[in-house]
Motif scaffolding. Structure first.
Motif, PDB file in Angstrom:
ATOM      1  N   PRO A 225       0.834  -1.198   0.000  1.00 41.00           N
ATOM      2  CA  PRO A 225       0.000   0.000   0.000  1.00 41.00           C
ATOM      3  C   PRO A 225       0.867   1.245   0.000  1.00 41.00           C
ATOM      4  CG  PRO A 225       0.022  -1.008   2.175  1.00 41.00           C
ATOM      5  CD  PRO A 225       0.711  -1.971   1.258  1.00 41.00           C
ATOM      6  N   ARG A 226       0.339   2.336  -0.526  1.00 42.70           N
ATOM      7  CA  ARG A 226       1.116   3.568  -0.635  1.00 42.70           C
ATOM      8  C   ARG A 226       1.734   3.980   0.702  1.00 42.70           C
ATOM      9  NH1 ARG A 226       1.077   7.819  -4.436  1.00 42.70           N
ATOM     10  NH2 ARG A 226      -0.605   6.735  -5.535  1.00 42.70           N
TER      11      ARG A 226
ATOM     12  N   ASP B 204       9.212   1.374  -4.337  1.00 41.99           N
ATOM     13  CA  ASP B 204       8.144   0.380  -4.240  1.00 41.99           C
ATOM     14  C   ASP B 204       7.063   0.586  -5.289  1.00 41.99           C
ATOM     15  OD1 ASP B 204       8.981  -1.213  -1.966  1.00 41.99           O
ATOM     16  OD2 ASP B 204       8.624   0.572  -0.742  1.00 41.99           O
ATOM     17  N   PHE B 205       6.222  -0.426  -5.419  1.00 43.07           N
ATOM     18  CA  PHE B 205       5.041  -0.355  -6.286  1.00 43.07           C
ATOM     19  C   PHE B 205       3.838  -0.866  -5.508  1.00 43.07           C
ATOM     20  CE2 PHE B 205       7.647  -4.091  -7.303  1.00 43.07           C
ATOM     21  CZ  PHE B 205       6.791  -5.142  -7.002  1.00 43.07           C
TER      22      PHE B 205
ATOM     23  N   TYR C 185       6.396   8.514  -7.402  1.00 44.65           N
ATOM     24  CA  TYR C 185       5.578   8.386  -6.194  1.00 44.65           C
ATOM     25  C   TYR C 185       4.406   9.371  -6.172  1.00 44.65           C
ATOM     26  CZ  TYR C 185       8.270   4.905  -3.534  1.00 44.65           C
ATOM     27  OH  TYR C 185       8.851   3.738  -3.087  1.00 44.65           O
ATOM     28  N   ASP C 186       4.170  10.062  -7.261  1.00 47.01           N
ATOM     29  CA  ASP C 186       3.029  10.959  -7.408  1.00 47.01           C
ATOM     30  C   ASP C 186       2.287  10.574  -8.678  1.00 47.01           C
ATOM     31  OD1 ASP C 186       1.642  13.718  -6.757  1.00 47.01           O
ATOM     32  OD2 ASP C 186       2.164  13.783  -8.892  1.00 47.01           O
TER      33      ASP C 186
ATOM     34  N   ASP D 128       0.727  -0.947 -11.256  1.00 48.24           N
ATOM     35  CA  ASP D 128       1.580   0.160 -10.843  1.00 48.24           C
ATOM     36  C   ASP D 128       3.035  -0.149 -11.155  1.00 48.24           C
ATOM     37  OD1 ASP D 128       2.025   2.697  -9.518  1.00 48.24           O
ATOM     38  OD2 ASP D 128       2.776   1.558  -7.803  1.00 48.24           O
ATOM     39  N   MET D 129       3.467  -1.382 -10.950  1.00 48.45           N
ATOM     40  CA  MET D 129       4.827  -1.780 -11.311  1.00 48.45           C
ATOM     41  C   MET D 129       5.063  -1.560 -12.791  1.00 48.45           C
ATOM     42  SD  MET D 129       6.676  -4.277 -13.032  1.00 48.45           S
ATOM     43  CE  MET D 129       5.618  -5.727 -13.114  1.00 48.45           C
ATOM     44  N   VAL D 130       4.112  -1.993 -13.615  1.00 45.83           N
ATOM     45  CA  VAL D 130       4.264  -1.865 -15.063  1.00 45.83           C
ATOM     46  C   VAL D 130       4.400  -0.395 -15.458  1.00 45.83           C
ATOM     47  CG1 VAL D 130       3.119  -2.217 -17.283  1.00 45.83           C
ATOM     48  CG2 VAL D 130       3.091  -4.033 -15.564  1.00 45.83           C
TER      49      VAL D 130
END
Length: 457
Positions: free
Chosen positions: A27-28, A186-187, A346-347, A192-194
């Motif tokens: 999680p963020r 992190d993702f 991260y934004d 989100d990783m992609v």
């Protein structure tokens, strides 16, 4: 390079490998910033390299740091080759030629990264100064030959040193003579990783240009501004490069696994012993290829984690993402590297804006950019513009991303303050490498011994 692991949980299928990557999603609120930076050591008395053994050697430096910090020694055949922080998660390790690396703890803010970095530098100086050891803030060892460079007693490096000349012409240069700064981020999910992987792979050459700081090798200019980045172009192309499959439809954890398992391994670690395995891919290992060569010769989770750490793409996927394109440099630039990528990745608004910059670049264009940037850095032409113009645009996106994070320190400054060195570079239109070359051709009058004074931490 990170400490090798020994998790003996069995790996029984490809799905286990995919799941191992997927467990990195957080999680963020749990996203962290892990900064790693390498420093080239030298003897202040005569600007010679620092050996492992002997008075004023790397081993003595490690012993002193252990006493100062109370960190646990990392041993290889009984010899200290690093230190681990049992509480914070950071580590000190040695690169093959004695480059001294801090693998920073996973931290919440860039202000914490700043505090960690300055504390580490002060601690290193406290031990190193009485030993007569200094450290260079450059992306490469500028003077000594490979023959002059000491070899650290780390078992995996012996395996790599034997293997590297078989798969490229610059692998030993990479191991023994380069220094980098990278950030691990992190993702939140596979999607989100992609998104982060695609943006960061495409923009890695822009970071390389901004941080270009290795124009001299073997005592003379190489004609390139990031010789460290050029070295990676012919180190081991089976495990390096711009990983174009990242941009294919359907890319995700499974596709990365399918690439990784067909890359030759370096070793399998059992206890304190490293078993050479360069003739076997991880896929073959899973099929029993090492059953008669390695105790308990079937793969474990630790083997997979170690194998992932021996892959060297421009952006590396483990249970987090590693940005790998920058030359090391002075302390302010060490901090600028994580700031640049945190602002972009991260934004959500910044990530989308960065994707808009790169989304229609072709695989050929990305590769051409990667190939040219080591030589011409910010002056590299691209689509009727220059990398300088792209860097200016991307840096503005990063700044806005950091501004929206709105994380302030005790003086009320937000994280955009750490982008200042990059904004200076863009304003000048000249990289740190070019400024070094100006000194070499000007006030230094060709005398590279000055680098050990002007570029020491």
């Amino acid at each position: 390079m990170a400490r090798d692991t020994s998790d003996d949980t069995p790996i029984t299928s490809r799905d286990d490998l995919v799941e191992r990557l997927a467990t990195g999603a957080k999680p963020r609120s749990a996203w962290r910033i892990g900064t790693e930076h390498e420093k080239v050591g030298f003897r202040r008395a005569d600007f010679s390299p620092v050996p492992y053994e002997g008075r004023g050697g790397i081993r003595q430096l490690l012993d002193g740091m252990a006493g100062l910090l109370g960190w646990e020694p990392i041993l290889d055949r009984g010899l200290p080759i690093g230190l681990a922080d049992p509480a914070g998660g950071g580590a000190i390790s040695l690169e093959p030629g004695g480059q001294f690396e801090l693998s920073g703890a996973p931290l919440e803010t860039l202000h914490q990264t700043c505090a960690e970095t300055f504390s580490h530098m002060a601690q290193v100086r406290e031990i190193a100064d009485p030993l007569g050891i200094g450290f260079l803030g450059l992306g490469i060892s500028p003077v000594w030959s490979l023959a002059d460079t000491p070899v650290m007693p780390k078992s995996r490096y012996a395996i790599m040193s034997s293997y590297m000349p078989k798969v490229g012409s610059r692998g030993l240069d990479m191991m023994f003579r380069t220094a980098t700064v990278q950030v691990n981020l992190d993702f939140g999910s596979e999607a989100d990783m992609v998104a982060k992987m695609r943006v960061s792979v495409a923009l890695q050459p822009i970071a390389t240009a901004l941080f270009a700081n290795s124009p001299v090798l073997d005592g003379r200019p190489t004609g390139r501004l990031s010789e460290r980045s050029e070295i990676w172009r012919d180190t081991d192309n089976a495990r390096s490069g711009m990983v174009p499959f990242v941009f294919e439809d359907g890319f995700g954890f499974e596709r990365y696994v399918d690439w990784a398992i067909d890359v030759p391994m370096y070793f399998v670690k059992r206890g304190d012993t490293y078993h050479e395995a360069t003739d076997v891919t991880f896929r073959q290992y899973m099929s029993g290829a090492l059953r008669n060569r390695v105790p308990d010769g079937m793969p474990t989770r630790g083997d997979w984690d170690n194998h992932l750490s021996t892959l060297f793409p421009e952006v590396r996927l483990k249970r987090f993402l590693e940005m790998r394109g920058a030359d090391s440099g002075p302390t302010r630039r060490i901090l600028a590297l994580p700031a640049f990528w945190v602002g972009l990745l991260y934004d959500d608004v910044a990530l989308a804006a960065a994707w808009d910059v790169v989304k229609d670049w072709t695989a050929e264009e990305r590769q051409t950019l990667r190939d040219r940037v080591p030589t011409t850095a910010l002056a590299t032409p691209f689509r009727g513009r220059t990398v300088l113009e792209i860097a200016r645009e991307v840096l503005a996106i990063s700044r806005e991303g950091l501004r929206r994070r709105a994380v302030v320190n005790g003086q009320g400054a937000d994280e955009t303050t750490y982008l200042a060195p990059l904004e200076e570079t863009v304003a000048l239109g000249r990289t740190p490498a070019e400024l070094l070359l100006d000194k070499l051709a000007g006030p230094w009058k060709g005398d590279l011994s000055n680098v050990f004074r002007d570029y020491a931490y």
